[in-house]
Scaffold this motif. Structure first.
Motif, PDB file in Angstrom:
ATOM      1  N   LEU A 173      -1.252 -33.395  -5.974  1.00 54.48           N
ATOM      2  CA  LEU A 173      -1.896 -32.265  -5.314  1.00 54.48           C
ATOM      3  C   LEU A 173      -0.919 -31.544  -4.400  1.00 54.48           C
ATOM      4  CD1 LEU A 173      -4.703 -30.912  -4.597  1.00 54.48           C
ATOM      5  CD2 LEU A 173      -4.760 -32.507  -2.686  1.00 54.48           C
ATOM      6  N   THR A 174      -0.891 -30.223  -4.504  1.00 55.48           N
ATOM      7  CA  THR A 174      -0.120 -29.381  -3.591  1.00 55.48           C
ATOM      8  C   THR A 174      -1.089 -28.359  -3.014  1.00 55.48           C
ATOM      9  OG1 THR A 174       1.854 -29.638  -4.949  1.00 55.48           O
ATOM     10  CG2 THR A 174       1.843 -27.805  -3.388  1.00 55.48           C
ATOM     11  N   ALA A 175      -1.116 -28.274  -1.681  1.00 60.03           N
ATOM     12  CA  ALA A 175      -2.039 -27.353  -1.027  1.00 60.03           C
ATOM     13  C   ALA A 175      -1.454 -26.920   0.308  1.00 60.03           C
ATOM     14  CB  ALA A 175      -3.389 -28.033  -0.792  1.00 60.03           C
ATOM     15  N   PRO A 176      -1.884 -25.750   0.795  1.00 58.73           N
ATOM     16  CA  PRO A 176      -1.468 -25.355   2.146  1.00 58.73           C
ATOM     17  C   PRO A 176      -1.899 -26.431   3.149  1.00 58.73           C
ATOM     18  CG  PRO A 176      -2.514 -23.529   1.016  1.00 58.73           C
ATOM     19  CD  PRO A 176      -2.725 -24.745   0.164  1.00 58.73           C
ATOM     20  N   TRP A 177      -1.102 -26.600   4.165  1.00 59.20           N
ATOM     21  CA  TRP A 177      -1.321 -27.649   5.147  1.00 59.20           C
ATOM     22  C   TRP A 177      -2.769 -27.676   5.647  1.00 59.20           C
ATOM     23  CZ3 TRP A 177      -2.525 -27.670  10.399  1.00 59.20           C
ATOM     24  CH2 TRP A 177      -2.391 -28.922  11.012  1.00 59.20           C
ATOM     25  N   LEU A 178      -3.363 -26.529   5.948  1.00 58.27           N
ATOM     26  CA  LEU A 178      -4.727 -26.489   6.495  1.00 58.27           C
ATOM     27  C   LEU A 178      -5.784 -26.960   5.508  1.00 58.27           C
ATOM     28  CD1 LEU A 178      -4.668 -23.154   8.518  1.00 58.27           C
ATOM     29  CD2 LEU A 178      -4.770 -25.488   9.432  1.00 58.27           C
ATOM     30  N   ARG A 189      -4.289 -21.230  -3.171  1.00 59.65           N
ATOM     31  CA  ARG A 189      -2.962 -21.787  -3.483  1.00 59.65           C
ATOM     32  C   ARG A 189      -2.999 -23.306  -3.641  1.00 59.65           C
ATOM     33  NH1 ARG A 189       0.667 -19.193   0.936  1.00 59.65           N
ATOM     34  NH2 ARG A 189       1.233 -21.362   0.931  1.00 59.65           N
ATOM     35  N   ILE A 190      -4.105 -23.834  -4.120  1.00 58.42           N
ATOM     36  CA  ILE A 190      -4.218 -25.266  -4.390  1.00 58.42           C
ATOM     37  C   ILE A 190      -3.828 -25.495  -5.848  1.00 58.42           C
ATOM     38  CG2 ILE A 190      -5.777 -27.237  -4.536  1.00 58.42           C
ATOM     39  CD1 ILE A 190      -7.429 -25.885  -2.303  1.00 58.42           C
ATOM     40  N   ARG A 191      -2.899 -26.425  -6.063  1.00 58.20           N
ATOM     41  CA  ARG A 191      -2.452 -26.785  -7.399  1.00 58.20           C
ATOM     42  C   ARG A 191      -2.590 -28.289  -7.554  1.00 58.20           C
ATOM     43  NH1 ARG A 191      -2.980 -22.218  -7.383  1.00 58.20           N
ATOM     44  NH2 ARG A 191      -1.497 -20.550  -7.654  1.00 58.20           N
ATOM     45  N   MET A 192      -3.062 -28.702  -8.719  1.00 59.27           N
ATOM     46  CA  MET A 192      -3.175 -30.132  -8.956  1.00 59.27           C
ATOM     47  C   MET A 192      -2.715 -30.446 -10.371  1.00 59.27           C
ATOM     48  SD  MET A 192      -6.227 -32.799  -8.244  1.00 59.27           S
ATOM     49  CE  MET A 192      -7.431 -31.766  -9.028  1.00 59.27           C
ATOM     50  N   MET A 205       3.440 -26.086   2.758  1.00 61.25           N
ATOM     51  CA  MET A 205       2.668 -26.736   1.706  1.00 61.25           C
ATOM     52  C   MET A 205       2.764 -28.244   1.885  1.00 61.25           C
ATOM     53  SD  MET A 205       1.354 -24.289  -0.085  1.00 61.25           S
ATOM     54  CE  MET A 205       0.932 -24.617  -1.766  1.00 61.25           C
ATOM     55  N   SER A 206       1.684 -28.900   1.531  1.00 60.57           N
ATOM     56  CA  SER A 206       1.609 -30.356   1.644  1.00 60.57           C
ATOM     57  C   SER A 206       1.405 -30.938   0.247  1.00 60.57           C
ATOM     58  CB  SER A 206       0.430 -30.719   2.543  1.00 60.57           C
ATOM     59  OG  SER A 206       0.318 -32.103   2.674  1.00 60.57           O
ATOM     60  N   ASN A 207       2.035 -32.089  -0.002  1.00 57.70           N
ATOM     61  CA  ASN A 207       1.908 -32.753  -1.302  1.00 57.70           C
ATOM     62  C   ASN A 207       1.279 -34.123  -1.121  1.00 57.70           C
ATOM     63  OD1 ASN A 207       3.343 -30.752  -2.893  1.00 57.70           O
ATOM     64  ND2 ASN A 207       5.135 -31.401  -1.769  1.00 57.70           N
ATOM     65  N   ARG A 208       0.357 -34.474  -2.034  1.00 59.50           N
ATOM     66  CA  ARG A 208      -0.277 -35.798  -2.033  1.00 59.50           C
ATOM     67  C   ARG A 208      -0.326 -36.304  -3.464  1.00 59.50           C
ATOM     68  NH1 ARG A 208      -4.210 -35.672   2.629  1.00 59.50           N
ATOM     69  NH2 ARG A 208      -3.027 -34.466   4.129  1.00 59.50           N
ATOM     70  N   VAL A 209      -0.147 -37.613  -3.634  1.00 59.35           N
ATOM     71  CA  VAL A 209      -0.272 -38.255  -4.941  1.00 59.35           C
ATOM     72  C   VAL A 209      -1.405 -39.261  -4.850  1.00 59.35           C
ATOM     73  CG1 VAL A 209       0.844 -39.719  -6.667  1.00 59.35           C
ATOM     74  CG2 VAL A 209       2.172 -37.953  -5.490  1.00 59.35           C
TER      75      VAL A 209
END
Length: 147
Positions: free
Chosen positions: A114-119, A90-93, A1-5
């Protein structure tokens, strides 16, 4: 999972209470978030929480459309509106709007976690940023008509 702000702050020329009222009305998100085309199942039965279903419409190759229903919960705390959106894939924001007086208007601080699968992370973050910037412009335009 990848996280972005993603963060963005902007000014609106109306009192914080007016901005708060707009941001706590689910139907306001139709067009405020450029992807949201419908809102249904609004539930205000819990204090300081507004739950609803929003439909995001994605256009693919300008030919196909995909309607993505998402469950939304708006939580209020003073002059803040926050919550989390769960989308397929599985995208969560988590989102938060903090409102504070700024002269005769309001400073809006808009934060997306934002949390989402890497792809999917790059695509999801790009879409979220476009929506975030458009929302600031649209909110400012909408509320300036109330002056």
């Amino acid at each position: 999972m990848s996280n972005r702000v993603l963060t963005h702050a902007f000014h609106v020329d109306v009192a914080p209470e007016k901005v708060f009222e707009h941001l706590t009305t689910p139907e306001s998100y139709i067009g405020l978030s450029p992807l949201v085309v419908a809102v249904s199942d609004v539930d205000r039965s819990e204090p300081a929480v507004i739950r609803y279903t929003a439909v995001e419409r994605f256009r693919l190759l300008r030919i196909f459309t995909y309607d993505n229903p998402i469950r939304v919960a708006l939580h209020t705390d003073g002059l803040s509106v926050h919550g989390e959106v769960r989308s397929p894939g599985r995208i969560r924001m988590a989102y938060r709007f903090d409102l504070e007086p700024d002269g005769t208007g309001t400073r809006v601080s808009d934060r997306l976690d934002l949390t989402a699968p890497w792809l999917l992370a790059g695509f999801a973050a790009g879409q979220a940023r476009k929506v975030q910037l458009a929302r600031a412009r649209i909110l400012t335009e909408r509320l300036s008509h109330h002056l």
